[in-house]
Motif scaffolding. Structure first.
Motif, PDB file in Angstrom:
ATOM      1  N   ASP A   1       0.856  -1.192   0.000  1.00  0.00           N
ATOM      2  CA  ASP A   1       0.000   0.000   0.000  1.00  0.00           C
ATOM      3  C   ASP A   1       0.891   1.240   0.000  1.00  0.00           C
ATOM      4  O   ASP A   1       1.341   1.712   1.041  1.00  0.00           O
TER       5      ASP A   1
ATOM      6  N   ASP B   1       0.168   4.355  -0.715  1.00  0.00           N
ATOM      7  CA  ASP B   1      -0.429   5.545  -0.117  1.00  0.00           C
ATOM      8  C   ASP B   1      -0.219   5.574   1.396  1.00  0.00           C
ATOM      9  O   ASP B   1       0.064   6.619   1.981  1.00  0.00           O
ATOM     10  N   THR B   2      -0.350   4.419   2.039  1.00  0.00           N
ATOM     11  CA  THR B   2      -0.147   4.375   3.482  1.00  0.00           C
ATOM     12  C   THR B   2       1.327   4.559   3.829  1.00  0.00           C
ATOM     13  O   THR B   2       1.670   5.150   4.858  1.00  0.00           O
TER      14      THR B   2
ATOM     15  N   ALA C   1      -0.178   4.860  11.284  1.00  0.00           N
ATOM     16  CA  ALA C   1       0.153   4.545   9.894  1.00  0.00           C
ATOM     17  C   ALA C   1       0.844   3.183   9.790  1.00  0.00           C
ATOM     18  O   ALA C   1       0.543   2.391   8.887  1.00  0.00           O
TER      19      ALA C   1
ATOM     20  N   GLU D   1      -1.671   0.452  10.332  1.00  0.00           N
ATOM     21  CA  GLU D   1      -2.522   0.303   9.150  1.00  0.00           C
ATOM     22  C   GLU D   1      -1.750  -0.405   8.026  1.00  0.00           C
ATOM     23  O   GLU D   1      -2.315  -1.234   7.308  1.00  0.00           O
ATOM     24  N   LEU D   2      -0.465  -0.079   7.886  1.00  0.00           N
ATOM     25  CA  LEU D   2       0.356  -0.739   6.880  1.00  0.00           C
ATOM     26  C   LEU D   2       0.386  -2.250   7.078  1.00  0.00           C
ATOM     27  O   LEU D   2       0.344  -3.019   6.111  1.00  0.00           O
TER      28      LEU D   2
END
Length: 244
Positions: free
Chosen positions: A184, A186-187, A206, A209-210
């Protein structure tokens, strides 16, 4: 110090094992000077070259330290190979959960301590990650190591440098990577921005979430294997772009 006399096969390995045993059993303490090559060679009934090679192996492993003109000293009594064996014995879910814990704290520290050079390095690592799809796994490892390096904590950096390679190998071996979600980008960008803005909480979010989707994927694979579905060994060769 009562060392066994080394046998014929693999003399260097035998001496390495015996010296490791002395270190881990407390024969010598950290910062003690070990016996000279000549003394060890006599005790083990082997040549000095064999002892020299064995000591070199232990210096490379971080257990001993050679100080020019002073001899060889104990740097650590904890055998890093035992840590490696433990990681290899753990399953992919265990390893990934530990990675989340390490990287969450690293992201917080990086947001507090990063400097201009760190941000240049992180931006460069991110661009490399974007540009090298065929080597995304290696580029991703370099990116995450860059986050840890921004902590400016040498102990953290060395532990993670060692650990990250083992994480990569463990997940590739265990999962064959086919069902891992794509990286990802964007992350990753959001993580860089959070570190650059000096926001520890946002940086930690972050990172979590990654790694959330890979963690969910690993848990799903583990659940299927436990319930009688496909096992990790049944999967095909790894795809290059995955967040591992």
């Amino acid at each position: 110090m009562a060392l066994r006399t080394a046998g014929r096969q693999s003399l260097v390995d035998t001496v390495v094992d015996q010296l490791k045993a002395q270190l881990t059993n407390g024969e010598w303490a950290v910062d003690d000077r070990i016996p000279t090559e000549h003394e060890l060679a006599e005790q083990l009934a082997v040549g000095r070259n064999t002892v020299r090679e064995a000591v070199r192996v232990l210096v490379h492993a971080g257990l001993l330290e050679s100080r020019q003109g002073n001899g060889t000293f104990v740097r650590s009594t904890a055998d890093p190979s035992a840590v490696l064996q433990g990681i290899r014995a753990a399953d992919a879910l265990d390893v990934l959960e530990l990675r989340v814990a390490l990287e969450a704290e690293a992201a917080r520290l990086a947001a507090e301590r990063r400097d201009t050079a760190d941000m240049v390095a992180l931006r460069g690592a991110l661009e490399t990650l974007r540009a090298h799809g065929d080597r995304a796994a290696d580029a991703d490892m370099a990116f995450h190591l860059g986050v840890v390096q921004a902590t400016h904590n040498p102990a953290f950096i060395e532990v993670y440098r060692f650990f990250s390679v083992q994480v990569h190998e463990s997940l590739i071996t265990s999962l064959r990577d086919q069902e891992m979600p794509p990286i990802d980008l964007d992350t990753h960008e959001g993580l860089v921005e959070a570190i650059e803005s000096g926001d520890p909480a946002a940086a930690e979010r972050a990172v979590r979430e990654l790694l959330r989707k890979p963690l969910e994927a690993v848990r799903a694979v583990a659940a299927r294997a436990k319930s009688g579905g496909r096992t990790p060994a049944d999967r095909s060769a790894p795809q290059p772009k995955s967040e591992i």
